[in-house]
Design a protein around this motif. Structure first.
Motif, short mmCIF file in Angstrom:
data_model
loop_
_atom_site.label_atom_id
_atom_site.label_comp_id
_atom_site.label_asym_id
_atom_site.label_seq_id
_atom_site.Cartn_x
_atom_site.Cartn_y
_atom_site.Cartn_z
N ALA A 139 0.84 5.96 10.11
CA ALA A 139 0.34 5.36 8.86
C ALA A 139 1.14 5.85 7.67
O ALA A 139 1.48 5.07 6.76
N GLY A 142 4.53 4.23 7.75
CA GLY A 142 4.42 2.85 7.29
C GLY A 142 4.23 2.77 5.79
O GLY A 142 4.77 1.87 5.12
N GLU A 146 6.58 1.00 2.58
CA GLU A 146 6.05 0.05 1.59
C GLU A 146 6.08 0.60 0.16
O GLU A 146 5.77 -0.12 -0.79
N TRP A 372 -1.95 0.08 5.78
CA TRP A 372 -1.16 -0.07 7.01
C TRP A 372 -2.06 -0.01 8.23
O TRP A 372 -1.92 -0.82 9.16
N THR A 376 -2.45 -3.35 10.79
CA THR A 376 -1.71 -3.31 12.06
C THR A 376 -2.58 -3.13 13.29
O THR A 376 -2.08 -3.16 14.41
#
Length: 499
Positions: A139, A142, A146, A372, A376
């Motif tokens: 996480a 990710g 971003e 995230w 996902t």
């Protein structure tokens, strides 16, 4: 001005006293005088939290009729309770329950231990599990991917990142409660959310109705905000709320706010059913009370046969009465300080406006990490692992406590992270004190009550398992032995709080 904040009727008190009498007495127990038995029964109800502190008791004549005893018996019992500090009275205002000044309430037990102390101390104070891996690392990775577009902004998002607000709103909609992003504010954990709500709706001196027992840190937050807490005793066992009591408190005390944990209540583990949820929302709406529904445990069902009721906000989808609080801290990891509020858009706007004078916003990177997870499927996978871990810990801790402390009583909840344990007549405060000596840290019952109730309880979280759970139970038994032998708390009897 009367000092009581709720009331217990004669018929209700008679029922509670009758349930006490149905408990088997120990061998060789001598029957006390009637007034003494009545006084001890009321005292035990107060210390167990089944009758709240600051609850107005029925008049002597009224209670005598309900119990089929003489008024003299009730008068003598009330006088005994006054002498012991468990009852206060004022002419014209009646009599209300109290706890004696100086009753032991531990000053510690819920704040996390520093990591360097974990080697020598088993920490049962904090109901939080280690981070689920590899999902935490994934996480954060990710989120870093971003992050660049947000790094070109000022980074302050008082209502939360738009992407995360939309994701949370979508998750509520998928649960059958249509929700717009404008109904969501992201906060720094559930504590941050509830603190903001209490400051918006509950100014100093306002009444806030709370379950009794309730989550200790929230109770302390409300006390420090200057609220007047009105305790509402839970129903027996794991059956949720006592709706007769809730209706009476909402009608008579007219609290500005009520705070509840409907899903695997902290500390008891109770799960309120749909009918209780509907009736509580209706009662709060009629009383003009803002109902805070804490959903931080809602995804932590541990047994496969559990069928979760609809959320409390399903009975107030517009959010005019119910303000819902959620969090990543219990279901995922306490170090992920992300919470959220779901309410009517005008309430969210007011909360956001007030936030400018508090913390401005929630860390962007952590919001991106939670977003995230939600986007996902990582959240569902991580929470399933969390359930398996908590289920295993629960079962191993329950077996160990039953083996080492067969006199302790509890019901095993089907979810959540905590076990609410009656300590066989010993003082929970003294057990907490003795536990520090023998290497186990446990919070006592009064931390979860108002003004010292629940002296005969401790809370045990499902945070350890296997050999550590077994050792924790051994150390708790050693602590109980110290209390029973009088080795804790000076010369005062360790059974001071037993009827």
């Amino acid at each position: 001005m009367a000092q009581w904040t709720s009331a217990v009727g004669a018929a209700q008190l008679a029922r509670l006293l009758k349930s006490q009498q149905e408990r088997p007495a120990g061998p060789g127990t001598r029957r006390p005088p009637a007034y003494r038995a009545l006084a001890d029964g009321i005292r035990l109800l107060v210390l167990e939290g089944r009758v709240p502190v600051a609850a107005r008791l029925p008049a002597e004549r009224e209670l005598a009729l309900s119990l089929s005893v003489s008024r003299t018996t009730v008068a003598a019992a009330y006088e005994a309770l006054r002498g012991e500090g468990f009852l206060e009275s004022r002419r014209g205002a009646g009599s209300w329950t109290a706890v004696p000044a100086g009753a032991p309430v531990p000053a510690r037990g819920l704040e996390p231990l520093p990591p360097e102390a974990l080697g020598s101390m088993i920490d049962l104070g904090c109901a939080a599990l280690p981070a689920p891996e590899p999902w935490l690392t994934r996480a954060v990775q990710g989120a870093l991917e971003e992050l660049p577009p947000y790094a070109h902004t000022h980074g302050d998002y008082p209502a939360g990142l738009p992407a995360l607000r939309s994701m949370i709103a979508e998750r509520y909609t998928e649960r059958g409660i249509p929700t717009m992003p404008e109904q969501i504010m992201v906060t720094t954990g559930a504590m941050g959310a509830i603190d903001a709500i209490c400051h918006l709706f509950g100014g100093r001196g306002e009444r806030i109705a709370v379950e009794s027992p309730s989550y200790a840190n929230i109770l302390q937050l409300m006390r420090e905000a200057g609220a007047r807490l009105v305790p509402v005793a839970m129903a027996e066992g794991l059956t949720g709320w006592d709706m007769d009591r809730w209706r009476q408190v909402l009608r008579d005390a007219a609290p500005r706010i009520a705070y509840v944990v409907a899903d695997f209540h902290n500390p008891t583990g109770a799960l309120a059913d749909e009918d209780q949820r509907r009736r509580l929302v209706d009662a709060a709406r009629s009383a003009g009370t803002v109902l805070i529904a804490d959903e931080t445990m809602s995804e932590l069902w541990l047994d496969p046969e559990v069928r979760m009721p609809r959320p409390v906000c399903a009975f107030d989808p517009a959010g005019s009465t119910v303000i819902t609080v959620g969090s990543a801290s219990k279901a995922f990891w306490a170090g992920m300080r992300i919470g959220w509020v779901r309410a009517a858009p005008d309430v969210i706007r007011s909360l956001v406006a007030a936030r400018a004078y508090a913390d401005l916003g929630t860390p962007v990177l952590e919001q991106l990490a939670v977003n995230w997870l939600f986007g996902t499927g990582g959240w569902e996978q991580a929470v399933e692992v969390r359930r398996e871990q908590a289920r295993s810990n629960r079962d191993e801790l329950v077996a160990a406590v039953r083996r080492e402390l067969p006199g302790w009583e509890f019901e095993v909840p089907q979810g959540g992270l905590t076990l609410w344990v009656r300590t066989g007549g010993l003082s929970g405060s003294r057990i907490a004190e003795a536990g520090e000596r023998v290497g186990v840290r446990v919070p006592s019952g009064p931390r979860f009550g108002v003004d010292g109730a629940f002296e005969g309880y401790v809370r045990l979280p499902f945070t350890v398992g296997g050999a550590v759970a077994e050792e924790a139970a051994v150390r708790l038994a050693a602590a109980a032995g110290l209390v029973e032998s009088g080795g804790v708390g000076g010369t005062e009897s360790p059974r001071t709080f037993v009827a």
